[in-house]
Write a protein that holds these residues in place. Structure first.
Motif: not given
Ligand code: ADE
Length: 445
Positions: A19, A27, A40, A74, A90-93, A144
């Motif tokens: 990403l 990432v 992520a 995030v 990490l949380e995916y945005v 984001l």
């Protein structure tokens, strides 16, 4: 991602496309194979971190990310390590960078949209400041947007906790992107993280509404001069309320610059503002952070580049299987089907063990074995009645820890195939759970 192909696995996560990439981290998109959740993963190279003496900074980054739990930030989910890498989950945005919205869609945001993002930005930044966490690299690229169109601040890579303050109580490292950096950060006479972050928020608000930077010069010294003097002009389409607020934020003197508490009182800011609702008192455990930097095997994960067996859905399964006792649904009589050229059995052993057991059982029967992923081709060395007997096998995942193995005659004589399967079965007793030749569902013995 369908879980079938040649993907890297780290613990329970299957890694996908990259990403983003920075000097110390990559990432990657990833999927939690237990829950299907998208995440992520920030991948850091342990050697690089050690070589550049970044251990303390990275530890601080991770601890910081754990300390801040806010709907517009995030979320760090967990930290893992392998022998050579550190993985920050990490949380995916899903909505991409806020910056892309300015650049590609309208070239600038309408004032109400810009205000909503700015309100969310101030909410999250003020929350961090209340926990003595300063971002120090706030810019649209670090912002984001989630599936609901809400802001998510990412990348606390340069954030500093109070331990980086000197005796004067001020921060001293120059960092951040010059265009967004406060004048007092540039001249390094020491600065307060909170007032410096608010300056960056002011620049972000300007960019969201104007579609260009308030301070933008090719020459770095000219840029710095303009920033020191806060030399910028608001476009004529800015409302007077927005203009007044931006002037108060982009005040070159940090002592007279507007504070977060005063921003909350500002009329332009207040329009339609409602603070984010969230649970402020969650337990935070920092045990994993020390563990991933030590030799400890806690939080250690294994990495494997695995090709998983293809999954089989319920319809495929029902239409194929007799050995699973689902056959009544689509059963045709033996005499209608003719002699069987296919055989199936199920196994609860791992897929790679199934493959190696078939290989070991087939070789002494005079078969050459070719393997590719979870498929095999078995070819008789000797010429038979109708040429060389050739058998294809494939392993399918029916459910976690339950595999179906299919053997299909590709060439040669069918009767020879039956004899081969009977002989092969003897070598497979340790891995076969149910076989269709067992009269539906009795374990093979
Ligand atoms: N790029 C960098 N971090 C990300 C995240 N958490 N979600 C989606 N894209 C990202």
């Amino acid at each position: 991602m369908n879980g079938n192909n040649n993907r890297m696995r780290v613990g329970k996560y299957e890694l996908g496309k990259t990403l983003g990439e920075g000097t110390f981290a990559k990432v990657k998109f990833a999927k939690n194979l237990d829950t299907g959740e998208s995440v992520a993963i920030k991948v850091l190279d342990k050697d690089k971190i050690l070589k550049h003496k970044m251990v303390q900074q990275i530890k601080r980054e991770i601890s910081t990310m754990k300390l801040v739990k806010h709907p517009y930030i995030v979320q760090l989910l967990e930290v893992m390590a392998s022998k050579t890498k550190i993985y920050i989950v990490l949380e995916y945005v899903t909505g991409g960078e806020l910056f892309d919205k300015i650049v590609s869609t309208w070239s600038r945001l309408i004032e109400n949209d810009a205000r909503r993002y700015f309100q969310q930005l101030i909410d999250a930044v003020d929350y961090c400041h209340s926990r003595n966490v300063y971002h120090r690299d706030l810019k649209p690229e670090n912002l984001l947007v989630d599936a609901n169109g809400n802001l998510k601040i990412s990348d606390f890579g340069l954030s500093a906790l109070p331990q980086q303050c000197r005796a004067d109580g001020l921060l001293h490292t120059t960092c951040g992107t010059p265009n967004y950096v406060a004048p007092e950060v540039i001249n390094d006479k020491g600065y307060h993280g909170a007032t410096a972050d608010l300056w960056s928020c002011g620049v972000i608000l300007f960019v969201l509404m104007a579609g260009y930077l308030p301070f933008d010069e090719q020459n770095l010294m000219t840029l710095y001069k303009k920033i020191y003097r806060a030399e910028f002009t608001c476009p004529s389409f800015f409302s007077s309320g927005a203009r007044r607020l931006i002037m108060k934020i982009l005040d070159p003197n940090p002592k007279t610059r507007i504070t977060a508490a005063q921003i909350y009182q500002n009329d332009w800011f207040k329009k339609g503002y409602s603070p984010a609702k969230f649970d402020k008192d969650m337990d935070i455990n920092l045990d994993d952070i020390d563990a991933v930097f030590s030799e400890s095997t806690d939080y250690m994960v294994t990495e494997e580049r695995g090709v998983k067996p293809p999954a089989m859905n319920a319809f495929e399964l029902i239409s194929l299987s007799r050995g699973l006792n689902l056959s009544g649904l689509f059963e045709t009589r033996e005499q209608d089907r003719g002699p069987q050229k296919e055989s199936r059995f199920t196994s609860t052993k791992p897929a790679n063990e199934i493959i190696s057991t078939i290989e070991k059982a087939a070789k002494p029967l005079g078969f050459n074995v070719q393997k590719r992923d979870y498929k095999m081709k078995l070819q008789a060395d000797k010429h038979g009645r109708k040429g060389h007997l050739s058998v294809a096998t494939e392993v399918f995942e029916v459910a976690p820890s339950l595999f179906m193995v299919e053997l299909r005659k590709k060439g040669g004589d069918t009767l020879e195939y039956h004899n081969f399967y009977r002989d092969l079965s003897k070598g497979l007793q340790d891995i076969v759970w149910r076989s269709e030749k067992d009269g539906n569902s009795s374990p093979i013995k």
